[in-house]
Design a protein around this motif. Sequence first.
Motif, mmCIF file in Angstrom:
data_model
loop_
_atom_site.group_PDB
_atom_site.id
_atom_site.type_symbol
_atom_site.label_atom_id
_atom_site.label_comp_id
_atom_site.label_asym_id
_atom_site.label_seq_id
_atom_site.Cartn_x
_atom_site.Cartn_y
_atom_site.Cartn_z
ATOM 1 N N LEU A 154 6.569 -9.833 -8.385
ATOM 2 C CA LEU A 154 5.789 -9.050 -9.334
ATOM 3 C C LEU A 154 5.324 -7.739 -8.717
ATOM 4 N N LEU A 155 4.820 -7.808 -7.491
ATOM 5 C CA LEU A 155 4.333 -6.604 -6.822
ATOM 6 C C LEU A 155 5.465 -5.624 -6.540
ATOM 7 N N ASP A 156 6.609 -6.150 -6.145
ATOM 8 C CA ASP A 156 7.769 -5.285 -5.896
ATOM 9 C C ASP A 156 8.204 -4.586 -7.188
ATOM 10 N N ALA A 157 8.213 -5.330 -8.282
ATOM 11 C CA ALA A 157 8.610 -4.740 -9.568
ATOM 12 C C ALA A 157 7.630 -3.657 -9.989
ATOM 13 N N GLN A 158 6.334 -3.896 -9.787
ATOM 14 C CA GLN A 158 5.350 -2.889 -10.173
ATOM 15 C C GLN A 158 5.512 -1.632 -9.329
#
Length: 315
Positions: free
Chosen positions: A107-111
């Motif tokens: 999730l953090l990578d996608a954001q």
Amino acid sequence: MTPDVAVIIPTLRRPESLERAVRSVLAQIGVSDRLKEIVVVDNDPQASSRELTARLAADASIAIIWRHAPRPGVATARNEGLAATSAPFIAFLDDDEAATSGWLAALLDAQSRTGADAVFGPIRGRVPEQTGWTRPYLERFFGRTGLSETRLIDIPHGCGNSLLVRATALPGVAPFSTAADQSGGEDDILFSGLKARGGRFGWAADAWVDEFAPAHRATLRYALTRAFAYGQGPSQTAAAAHDWPTVARWMIIGAGQTVVWGVAALGLSLTGDPRRADMLDRSARGLGKLFWMKGLEPHFYGERELARLERQASS
């Protein structure tokens, strides 16, 4: 790096699944420098998760905060969780979900890659084996699929399995509308507002969670009632904005979907084809667009769920 992410888990008398959800967050890899705390929000007037949360917190390597939201309601619980943390990034995990070990990192990578204000991930629906011919449909219903690649998307999903940028996606001290406490849809209202402000949505293809549907929910009747409620969303959102031409358009679309998919479901029922469940789902969503009016919303959360749990405990 200063830890900057809080995971909020609202819960209502689901001790086993709550423990599974919390332990899945504690088992995350690659985010030790980002994960600040887990916030468990107990939506039970009897505060039934207090001792369990304390036991989990005693052995945890990160802070686990317990907050009590005694007024049953999904939006109230989410707002209470936000009040308990100052983290600039908020991840939501439902108490019937369990995250895979790379969930939060994905999730953090996608954001980071998309710059989205709200990021969503895929969900594997898990239902009891005794669901029979409806099992494939129910697994899809309780699941969520999307693109095979991480990227920006046009349409938001639900809060379960999401990461939100607090500054842009969660305005004010109580961004979730408590008018949706009993029926749900608080996330639809939130993301509709975010979209109107020019917010961006992202998809994290590798941020998998499993959602375990309990037996009382893993039924065709329950799923179709939820499908009806989901169908109400577009019409209700337009009505809230006093956009009556759009309301009329959704009602016309809903009428067509009700008839077309209803006839298809009838035809498949005559041959016993299991695909009839999907046709009934589409017809129910169409019916929801048509009958969106206040007072017709099914109630799944809050007082209704608490009453069901109390009946179950006394039987």
